[in-house]
Design an enzyme around this catalytic site. Structure first.
Site, PDB file in Angstrom:
ATOM      1  N   GLN B  47      50.478  38.747  46.413  1.00 12.92           N
ATOM      2  CA  GLN B  47      50.935  37.397  46.073  1.00 12.92           C
ATOM      3  C   GLN B  47      52.247  37.464  45.302  1.00 12.92           C
ATOM      4  O   GLN B  47      52.727  38.531  44.943  1.00 12.92           O
ATOM      5  CB  GLN B  47      49.874  36.692  45.234  1.00 12.92           C
ATOM      6  CG  GLN B  47      49.518  37.436  43.956  1.00 12.92           C
ATOM      7  CD  GLN B  47      48.127  37.127  43.435  1.00 12.92           C
ATOM      8  OE1 GLN B  47      47.541  36.115  43.779  1.00 12.92           O
ATOM      9  NE2 GLN B  47      47.585  38.012  42.610  1.00 12.92           N
ATOM     10  N   HIS B  78      38.385  28.024  30.624  1.00 14.23           N
ATOM     11  CA  HIS B  78      37.736  29.307  30.316  1.00 14.23           C
ATOM     12  C   HIS B  78      36.450  29.128  29.507  1.00 14.23           C
ATOM     13  O   HIS B  78      35.458  29.821  29.744  1.00 14.23           O
ATOM     14  CB  HIS B  78      38.724  30.237  29.600  1.00 14.23           C
ATOM     15  CG  HIS B  78      39.784  30.753  30.520  1.00 14.23           C
ATOM     16  ND1 HIS B  78      41.131  30.701  30.226  1.00 14.23           N
ATOM     17  CD2 HIS B  78      39.704  31.312  31.755  1.00 14.23           C
ATOM     18  CE1 HIS B  78      41.820  31.214  31.233  1.00 14.23           C
ATOM     19  NE2 HIS B  78      40.979  31.585  32.175  1.00 14.23           N
ATOM     20  N   ASP B 102      43.938  37.342  34.114  1.00 11.01           N
ATOM     21  CA  ASP B 102      44.604  36.910  32.879  1.00 11.01           C
ATOM     22  C   ASP B 102      43.776  37.226  31.638  1.00 11.01           C
ATOM     23  O   ASP B 102      44.294  37.198  30.528  1.00 11.01           O
ATOM     24  CB  ASP B 102      44.896  35.404  32.951  1.00 11.01           C
ATOM     25  CG  ASP B 102      43.651  34.599  33.268  1.00 11.01           C
ATOM     26  OD1 ASP B 102      42.760  34.495  32.399  1.00 11.01           O
ATOM     27  OD2 ASP B 102      43.544  34.081  34.396  1.00 11.01           O
ATOM     28  N   GLU B 122      39.611  42.791  39.407  1.00 13.15           N
ATOM     29  CA  GLU B 122      40.790  42.016  39.796  1.00 13.15           C
ATOM     30  C   GLU B 122      41.509  42.793  40.903  1.00 13.15           C
ATOM     31  O   GLU B 122      41.767  43.981  40.768  1.00 13.15           O
ATOM     32  CB  GLU B 122      41.683  41.821  38.557  1.00 13.15           C
ATOM     33  CG  GLU B 122      43.122  41.405  38.826  1.00 13.15           C
ATOM     34  CD  GLU B 122      43.267  40.014  39.449  1.00 13.15           C
ATOM     35  OE1 GLU B 122      42.743  39.042  38.878  1.00 13.15           O
ATOM     36  OE2 GLU B 122      43.906  39.924  40.526  1.00 13.15           O
ATOM     37  N   GLY B 154      37.236  42.357  44.988  1.00  5.66           N
ATOM     38  CA  GLY B 154      35.957  41.864  44.484  1.00  5.66           C
ATOM     39  C   GLY B 154      34.895  41.760  45.573  1.00  5.66           C
ATOM     40  O   GLY B 154      33.702  41.905  45.299  1.00  5.66           O
ATOM     41  N   ASP B 171      36.337  33.763  39.023  1.00  5.28           N
ATOM     42  CA  ASP B 171      37.491  33.015  38.527  1.00  5.28           C
ATOM     43  C   ASP B 171      38.652  33.298  39.479  1.00  5.28           C
ATOM     44  O   ASP B 171      39.520  34.105  39.204  1.00  5.28           O
ATOM     45  CB  ASP B 171      37.813  33.498  37.108  1.00  5.28           C
ATOM     46  CG  ASP B 171      39.046  32.819  36.522  1.00  5.28           C
ATOM     47  OD1 ASP B 171      39.511  31.819  37.098  1.00  5.28           O
ATOM     48  OD2 ASP B 171      39.551  33.308  35.490  1.00  5.28           O
ATOM     49  N   THR B 173      41.574  32.238  42.696  1.00  4.11           N
ATOM     50  CA  THR B 173      42.554  31.268  43.155  1.00  4.11           C
ATOM     51  C   THR B 173      41.882  30.352  44.188  1.00  4.11           C
ATOM     52  O   THR B 173      40.706  30.513  44.518  1.00  4.11           O
ATOM     53  CB  THR B 173      43.754  32.006  43.795  1.00  4.11           C
ATOM     54  OG1 THR B 173      43.243  32.942  44.749  1.00  4.11           O
ATOM     55  CG2 THR B 173      44.547  32.773  42.740  1.00  4.11           C
TER      56      THR B 173
END
Lengths: 293, 293
Positions: B47, B78, B102, B122, B154, B171, B173
């Site tokens: 990305q 969060h 993040d 991630e 993942g 979590d 996109t």
């Protein structure tokens, strides 16, 4: 920085043949809409009115460059503003709406069979005229025989009203300039006097993401006039921060936030409001509670 | 149309010496930010990453031109994503976070003393590196000894995990492109198998204002793998429509939406989450219920 998926969106300018309008919610943060057609534009003695057809949100009403409503999301704001007080008032016969010239609050109030008369007091007659013509989704019920539309200053109207309304709803622009007096102590005191003994007062009170301090100021001012001032929240997709707050106050001694909502009549379908949503809306997250203490 | 209070805001272009970036939420509707400084920009195999300092929202992380978080409002997302499942799990010792490079979900999970290990999986190591360097607000707890950071897919990780996690949090996109598989039936089934018998699964599931159909698709797909799939809502000021939905699912037979949340330890102050907010978040307005039926 490479540019992807982001066609040009300057504020209120033509760009590559497209007209984009941006409302800033903070000096460098805003919401932007592609405008397909400007249906109405006028500068009145009170404000600049623009009613436009947007690309995605249906028609939208801007006053002084600030989104008042879009057809796509107005149901949330209007349902919550009206049904929260009307569903807990034991017998809401006479309803006063200050501002709200688009007619959205009137439309929702008329869904309650107990309501015998809705008085709309809007300072700017051109807002009402323009919405009657271009915004039937909200304005179409303004001609109902139960509705009385008065074009006058809501502050003056309130000051001469005494014990006249079961529910008062203040659907105003941001509390600056013309709408500033609607969040001052004198107005809250006049509104309290204008209520019947079991009367309820509801008003928009800005959003906690960008205007938390203003929510606090409104809360403290309202508490000088009303014994019980409660707060509820609802999403506001096209308002600053996407989250909006409302105050609910009672003339009498009972805390209106603790009252059980009566269901709307069968057949009156709501899209956002429900008895469960009503109760949940009064649960304030800690960061909002902090503002109103 | 006269222009007031609206400085120029084109998307990702310089205008009068200012750099504005616009994310479109629909073809002609978007959110726009003035960018004071681009702190990090890279195109990775996965990305485009941009980490910028905005005028009003603090630092902001964009992936492929889509806001992932801003420092000003990330607490809502969060806190809700993490505390909703962790406060109702009887003993959340092992937590898996998929995506979330993040570190915001990791930070919140570590506030629970029951948590012995947080595994962050991630796919894009550059997100983690960039946030470690430029986003300490969310990434500062990634070096905690209880945290294990794995840079890998993942989906593959989930498929080889069995009965390993008390809580899984996805979590991700938006469910297109790279993140598409994370809302497919096979992934939900793998996630169910990766949970302990009392395990809980939580994931973001898009917003009802612009993506209601997608919420419905995700709900129906998740229900093929999990006996109980519940939904909760939270404001998301910088996400499309300002209102966001999440799914909560259980491996076991109990409906997790009915469980009473345990309080966070004393001293762990939250800004959005509370036990009351937890319960209220599961009250869905009719228009959202309609999408998930």
């Amino acid at each position: 920085m490479e540019l992807k998926k982001t066609p040009p969106a300057p504020p209120a300018v033509l760009h590559q043949g497209e007209f984009w309008f941006t409302e800033l919610h903070a000096p460098g943060t805003g919401i932007t809409f592609r405008v397909k057609q400007v249906l109405y534009f006028a500068r009145t003695p009170f404000q600049e009115i623009a009613l436009v057809e947007t690309s995605d949100m249906g028609r939208a009403l801007f006053l002084d460059g600030t989104v008042q409503l879009t057809e796509r999301d107005e149901f949330i704001y209007h349902e919550m503003m009206v049904h929260v007080p009307l569903c807990i008032h034991p017998r809401p016969r006479r309803v006063l709406i200050v501002g709200g010239g688009d007619g959205g609050c009137v439309r929702e109030a008329l869904r309650h069979p107990e309501v015998e008369e809705v008085t709309l007091v809007e300072i700017d007659g051109e807002v009402v005229d323009c919405c009657r013509k271009h915004l039937p989704l909200t304005a179409s019920r303004l001609d109902d025989p139960r509705v009385r539309v008065l074009i006058e200053d809501g502050v003056k109207f309130m000051k001469r009203s005494r014990g006249a309304f079961d529910v008062i709803i203040v659907d105003s622009t941001d509390p600056v300039g013309m709408a500033g007096p609607l969040t001052r102590e004198g107005f809250f005191r006049a509104a309290r006097r204008a209520l019947t003994p079991q009367g309820l007062y509801a008003a928009q009170s800005q959003g906690p993401i960008f205007d938390g301090k203003e929510i606090g100021r409104i809360a403290r001012t309202a508490r000088k006039a009303f014994r019980h001032v409660s707060h509820f929240l609802a999403p506001a997709p096209t308002y600053p921060g996407g989250l909006w707050s409302f105050i609910l106050a009672a003339r009498g001694a009972r805390n209106p936030a603790a009252l059980r909502p009566r269901p709307l009549p069968r057949g009156e379908k709501t899209r956002y409001y429900s008895a469960g949503v009503h109760r949940a809306a009064f649960v304030l997250p800690p960061f909002v509670r902090d503002f109103i203490q």
